[in-house]
Design an enzyme around this catalytic site. Structure first.
Site, PDB file in Angstrom:
ATOM      1  N   GLU A   6       0.810  -1.105  -0.096  1.00 39.29           N
ATOM      2  CA  GLU A   6       0.004   0.056   0.113  1.00 39.29           C
ATOM      3  C   GLU A   6       0.808   1.175   0.030  1.00 39.29           C
ATOM      4  O   GLU A   6       0.271   2.509  -0.109  1.00 39.29           O
ATOM      5  CB  GLU A   6      -0.816  -0.068   1.100  1.00 39.29           C
ATOM      6  CG  GLU A   6      -2.017  -1.249   1.327  1.00 39.29           C
ATOM      7  CD  GLU A   6      -2.801  -1.077   2.533  1.00 39.29           C
ATOM      8  OE1 GLU A   6      -2.658  -0.335   3.068  1.00 39.29           O
ATOM      9  OE2 GLU A   6      -3.599  -2.047   2.542  1.00 39.29           O
TER      10      GLU A   6
ATOM     11  N   HIS B 274       7.117   1.727  -0.966  1.00 42.46           N
ATOM     12  CA  HIS B 274       8.197   1.104  -0.497  1.00 42.46           C
ATOM     13  C   HIS B 274       8.337  -0.044  -1.683  1.00 42.46           C
ATOM     14  O   HIS B 274       9.680  -0.183  -1.860  1.00 42.46           O
ATOM     15  CB  HIS B 274       8.098   0.074   0.713  1.00 42.46           C
ATOM     16  CG  HIS B 274       9.297  -0.416   1.225  1.00 42.46           C
ATOM     17  ND1 HIS B 274      10.406  -0.040   1.726  1.00 42.46           N
ATOM     18  CD2 HIS B 274       9.361  -1.768   1.459  1.00 42.46           C
ATOM     19  CE1 HIS B 274      11.360  -0.880   2.022  1.00 42.46           C
ATOM     20  NE2 HIS B 274      10.723  -1.883   1.690  1.00 42.46           N
TER      21      HIS B 274
ATOM     22  N   ARG C 170       4.197 -17.288 -11.743  1.00 41.62           N
ATOM     23  CA  ARG C 170       5.444 -17.148 -12.315  1.00 41.62           C
ATOM     24  C   ARG C 170       6.745 -17.917 -12.127  1.00 41.62           C
ATOM     25  O   ARG C 170       7.440 -18.449 -13.092  1.00 41.62           O
ATOM     26  CB  ARG C 170       6.094 -15.725 -12.444  1.00 41.62           C
ATOM     27  CG  ARG C 170       5.079 -15.025 -13.311  1.00 41.62           C
ATOM     28  CD  ARG C 170       5.116 -13.382 -13.049  1.00 41.62           C
ATOM     29  NE  ARG C 170       4.281 -12.403 -13.731  1.00 41.62           N
ATOM     30  CZ  ARG C 170       3.113 -12.203 -13.714  1.00 41.62           C
ATOM     31  NH1 ARG C 170       2.402 -12.816 -12.709  1.00 41.62           N
ATOM     32  NH2 ARG C 170       2.488 -11.424 -14.309  1.00 41.62           N
TER      33      ARG C 170
END
Length: 170
Positions: A97, A100, A139
């Site tokens: 959120e 960073h 992935r």
């Protein structure tokens, strides 16, 4: 990524070339994801007959620091005691959120590539940057065909390419 025929040729040429050894730097912050990435990289390296050492670091942001420490210690070609022909870096950064995520992604990739280019070291980058853990696992999974395998193939291809350029120059 390199297609199957080329990949097998590159892996065989490296294998027949002998003593390539790879440093795998892994950030197991998301342990399940990293385990899948490592499994894929190991599958490719094992198939190519290339040895490796694994070094864990706390998170993705520490990967370039560990890589630079290995370079400074002279562990890559051109160093005082060369051990490794290249490196594979593996880990995962999942968007949160705050900003960073951008800081970690940008700095990890920038300083990793800065060191690789400055010191002419082949690096396969398998640090996933995704929005969710489900995306990361999708992935990472697939063994040799997942992103860990892709990073290993990229590293092997760059090693082979460097060998080819050196041979042409001599």
């Amino acid at each position: 990524m390199v297609k199957d025929d080329n990949r097998k040729r590159i892996e065989m040429e490296l294998h027949s070339g002998g003593s390539a050894r790879i440093l795998i730097i892994e950030a197991p912050y998301y342990q399940e994801v990293t385990n899948e990435l490592v499994a894929g990289a190991r599958a490719v390296l094992d198939a190519a007959g290339v040895g490796y050492d694994r070094v864990p670091v706390p998170g993705a942001l520490e990967i370039p620091q560990a890589f630079r420490q290995a370079v400074s210690a002279g562990l890559f070609a051109g160093g005082a005691k060369p051990v490794y022909a290249g490196a594979i870096v593996l880990g995962c950064v999942i968007r949160g959120e705050t900003s960073h995520y951008d800081i970690v992604c940008n700095n990890t990739n920038h300083w990793l590539m800065e060191t690789a280019i400055q010191h002419d070291i082949p690096v396969g980058n398998g640090v996933l940057t995704v929005d969710t853990e489900a995306q990361a696992l999708a992935r990472a999974r697939g063994g040799a065909e997942g992103k860990g395998g892709d990073a290993a193939r990229a590293c092997l291809r760059l090693i082979w390419l460097a060998q080819t350029f050196r041979q042409r120059a001599s």
